[in-house]
Design an enzyme around this catalytic site. Sequence first.
Site, PDB file in Angstrom:
ATOM      1  N   GLU A 182       0.817  -1.175  -0.122  1.00 49.46           N
ATOM      2  CA  GLU A 182       0.013  -0.147   0.111  1.00 49.46           C
ATOM      3  C   GLU A 182       0.832   1.139   0.049  1.00 49.46           C
ATOM      4  O   GLU A 182       0.694   2.133   0.911  1.00 49.46           O
ATOM      5  CB  GLU A 182      -0.966   0.047   1.159  1.00 49.46           C
ATOM      6  N   GLU A 301      -4.937  -8.765  -0.792  1.00 50.91           N
ATOM      7  CA  GLU A 301      -5.491  -8.571   0.353  1.00 50.91           C
ATOM      8  C   GLU A 301      -7.176  -8.235   0.000  1.00 50.91           C
ATOM      9  O   GLU A 301      -7.328  -7.485  -0.957  1.00 50.91           O
ATOM     10  CB  GLU A 301      -5.094  -7.043   1.393  1.00 50.91           C
TER      11      GLU A 301
END
Length: 568
Positions: A182, A301
């Site tokens: 991220e 994810e």
Amino acid sequence: MRRPLWSGLAAVAATLALAAATAAPAAAGSADPARHGPRTPSAAKVVAAMQPGWNLGNTFDAVGADETAWGNPRVTRALLDEVEDQGFRSIRLPVTLGQHEGPAPTYTIAPAVLDRIEEVVDWALDEDLTVLLDLHHDSWMWTNQMPSQHDAVLAQFTATWEQLAERFRDHPRTLLFESINEPQFAGAADDQAYALLDELNVRFHEVVRASGGRNADRVLVLPTLHTDSGQARLDALVATFDALDDPNLAATFHYYGYWPFSVNVAGGYRYDATAQADTAGAFARVSQTLGARGIPVILGEYGLLGFDRHTGTIEQGEKLRFFEHLGHEARTAGVTTMWWDNGQHLDRTALTWRDPELFAQIESSWKRRSGTASTDQVFVRPAAVTDQVVTLNLNGNTVKGLWVGSTKLKPGKDYTLAGSTLTLPAALLGRLLGDGTYGTRAEVEVRFSKGVPWRVEVVSADAPVLSDAAGTTDAFAIPTAFRGDRLATMEARYADGSNAGPHGWTSFKEFDVTFAPDTTAGTIVLRPAFFAEVTDGSPVTLTFHFWSGEQVTYTVLRSGTTVTGTAG
């Protein structure tokens, strides 16, 4: 060792990628037959064989002294064995290393930390699990400072991956590396952030490839900015792939659903058409932008953001519909999925699923579609039993029948089915309610031609009753006789109709963050976070929406730290 589960589309992608790699001249990072014998599997084939995957979250990525810092037990080989036994073919191993590194210029990672990570990697590989190793919360701990500390961040990032690449250079290609989780950059506009992420991804690629050994053709995984599936994010990542021109690369993104649904705010308590379109759109963009170019994709994810608090933030049936649909979209797009689990799903001590029904739905979605329905709960008034209608989402299936326990219900008598419209008649519901005691009185199971059954709770309920209360902004609870009903969401407005409380752009407040039902105590709790953004001295009308369709109003008034509540 189980055979890989991969969809027809993924298999086609793998075949095309392998053919292209065979026909093309060797590029940097290509397999070298002279060193490794027969040509190694393409990146597409490696990624497809990882389906499905599971995240060992809140463990080595925990910011603290060791892997137990965020409440999970030490990893055992038995845990990894169980993960494999449950049908997973891969694990993602997030690691956060900044707090374990020494000072510049070497940024030496504590040897004991590297040893422990390698031990767990080796355990997983021995269990026939492919491993995706990623640099995790370092993204917000220090790499996010790259706009203002460019050289220092790049030096630390380089040193970190040099050490990881050296430690794992001779591990098999069933170990993959992911550059950064991220990625984000403090204060940077998108164009600058894209350039900085490209620089990190390119440096990561250079460092790993230069380290030699199996790193010469190891599959390297590159994220989009914020690991987001927005079109501009995907386009920027494609530019990096084009420039690197390396067949042993894969892309990754994350998906936690349409945000209002994912956290249960702004009235997003149902997995409705808007939320479904968001899911379908994300996978369509990924497929059209990355998959169509032959770039293998990993959903590194996925889950629901509300799960970070507890899995009850989202109603059971709504979450099941989300995961069934997500599995279908991923499978259709040929995307490998890696479920985020920070300890809230698989009990790492008992080695059992905390919500077996949720896991069963996800497991089924790896191979096929299951039937679902518009709801998994019907509310029946004991003194006024009426027919109840449930709309089935057949998803290409047919209905095999309905059961209550071991008893098969009789079509045309115990229920009627017209297309996708299921009617549970008053006569059946009356029998199931028995003496009418509030709460779940029976479960009707709808079985389909494929996939897992759909369970519908028959709930005896009457309109909830709320009572006056007094308390403080730190401790305020509304006495509530739920009478079998269940709270779905809450609205908050001032007398002039404007929105009250946090997220002022919507009247619907965030479940559990601002309010929460406590059926055991018989209360609805209003949290300090709600009163922190309520105007002192201005009455607020709360409207509580229950799953039965009942709506109950209530008024609260804050005066300093004192709160009074009035029913009606």
